[in-house]
Write an enzyme that holds these catalytic residues in place. Structure first.
Site, PDB file in Angstrom:
ATOM      1  N   HIS A 160      25.656  39.551  36.973  1.00 45.25           N
ATOM      2  CA  HIS A 160      24.787  40.619  35.882  1.00 45.25           C
ATOM      3  C   HIS A 160      24.221  41.717  36.326  1.00 45.25           C
ATOM      4  CE1 HIS A 160      24.554  36.848  33.487  1.00 45.25           C
ATOM      5  NE2 HIS A 160      23.287  36.504  33.604  1.00 45.25           N
ATOM      6  N   ASP A 195      29.185  29.633  35.700  1.00 43.96           N
ATOM      7  CA  ASP A 195      28.173  30.420  34.955  1.00 43.96           C
ATOM      8  C   ASP A 195      27.994  29.842  33.648  1.00 43.96           C
ATOM      9  OD1 ASP A 195      25.273  30.741  36.290  1.00 43.96           O
ATOM     10  OD2 ASP A 195      25.354  31.963  34.440  1.00 43.96           O
ATOM     11  N   HIS A 197      26.605  32.006  31.808  1.00 49.24           N
ATOM     12  CA  HIS A 197      26.202  33.472  31.152  1.00 49.24           C
ATOM     13  C   HIS A 197      27.171  34.063  31.941  1.00 49.24           C
ATOM     14  CE1 HIS A 197      22.342  30.759  31.697  1.00 49.24           C
ATOM     15  NE2 HIS A 197      22.435  32.076  30.368  1.00 49.24           N
ATOM     16  N   ASP A 284      24.349  26.307  35.610  1.00 45.70           N
ATOM     17  CA  ASP A 284      23.686  26.202  34.649  1.00 45.70           C
ATOM     18  C   ASP A 284      24.429  25.564  33.356  1.00 45.70           C
ATOM     19  OD1 ASP A 284      24.954  28.788  35.157  1.00 45.70           O
ATOM     20  OD2 ASP A 284      23.119  29.945  34.734  1.00 45.70           O
TER      21      ASP A 284
END
Length: 342
Positions: A160, A195, A197, A284
């Site tokens: 991120h 991931d 996200h 995740d």
């Protein structure tokens, strides 16, 4: 497969972060690192530790803005000198960068460089982020010298983090720094982000480039973090056009649909003719993850890794998310087994 660990893979993480308007316990707990290491050991990986002696600044500045890096390095020292300073740095104002004037006050800098309240900075944040970078760079060096695959256990994560902003528990973009380092030897680098996200920071860093292909399979950002990026129409700009691929998937996505998306991603990587692959690896996507919305089983990671192995590329797995601690050791075992037995 060798696994390289940050010496701080198991340190205590931040204490809290903002979720849906409430401060809650931060999910990047020390047990995450311990469980992933346990899984790597149980599956037979040779465990090595990254050195704290590497010169990292040149590699970091090849990806990140100098002012941002300088901020991260001195953030805690400057913040902690203020009267009544908190134990962790959270921004209490977010400037509109289109009109705001740059301000060197510690409070102003926090708002300028921290994009959300999920990346608090504490006393050891900079140290931990540096050693995550050291971890991926040691892995890169080994792959450049002939290793076929390495797992890099980093904490904190990185995908991120953009060129000049931290967010989502990420400060320095480990995968992006690794990709830039790989470019010293390889012509084309592919980054596959699995991931939960969207890898928004990685996308931003390479959005105008054609030598690094960025692909992210993630939860649909219409109502999911990071909300503002990760849509299908984001394809890259200028020389980077058609070198960024987002595959957003709906809540509840299970193994069959996920593997279809992965098949699309691997076809694009094959067409790109990548010389080396970085897999931004998050768990995740697991069905019980508190920050996820997919329904993958532990065995799904075996299937995912099998498809990745068929690309037949030197491969660096870089640790990103994964917050359901009880399943992490099994999830990483399934991933390594699927990759090595294909």
């Amino acid at each position: 497969m060798k696994a390289i660990l940050s010496p701080y893979f198991d340190v205590e993480g931040p204490t809290k972060f903002l979720r849906r308007g409430r401060f809650v316990e931060h999910p990047d707990v020390a047990q995450r690192g311990n469980q992933i290491r346990l899984g790597l050991e149980e599956v037979g990986c040779e465990i090595l530790f990254a050195s704290s002696q590497l010169e990292l600044r040149e590699s970091i500045l090849a990806v990140h803005d100098r002012g941002y890096v300088d901020y991260l390095e001195g953030a805690w020292s400057n913040w902690s000198k203020m009267p009544d300073a908190s134990d962790e740095i959270f921004p209490n104002i977010f400037p509109n960068r289109h009109v705001a004037q740059f301000n060197h006050s510690p409070v102003a800098l926090a708002g300028w460089y921290l994009a959300d309240c999920a990346a608090p900075i504490g006393e050891y944040t900079w140290r931990n982020a540096l050693l995550s970078v050291s971890t991926v760079l040691e892995a890169v060096f080994r792959i450049r010298e002939g290793e076929s695959a390495i797992y890099a256990l980093c904490r904190p994560s990185g995908h991120h983090a953009s060129q000049d902003m931290a967010m989502g528990m990420c400060f320095l973009n480990n995968a992006a720094i690794a990709a830039q380092e790989f470019r010293k030897q390889f012509t084309k680098v592919a980054i596959l982000d699995i991931d939960m996200h969207h890898g928004n920071g990685t996308q931003q860093i390479f959005y105008h480039r054609s030598d690094v292909l960025t692909i992210s399979i993630h939860g649909n950002p219409t109502n999911f973090y990071p909300f503002y990026t990760g849509f299908e129409h984001e394809r890259g700009l200028g020389e980077g056009e058609a070198h960024n691929l987002n595959i957003p998937l709906p809540a509840g996505t299970g193994e069959a649909s996920y593997l279809q998306a992965l098949e699309k991603a691997t076809e694009v990587i094959s067409s790109f003719k990548a010389d080396v692959l970085i897999v931004a690896t998050g768990f995740d996507t697991f069905k019980s993850d508190p920050l996820g919305c997919f329904a993958l089983e532990s065995t799904s990671y075996n299937q995912i890794a099998s498809k990745i192995k068929l690309l037949d590329l030197p491969t660096l797995f870089v640790q990103e998310g994964g917050y359901f601690v009880p399943a992490l050791s099994e999830n990483v075992k399934q991933l390594i087994t699927g990759f090595e037995n294909t």
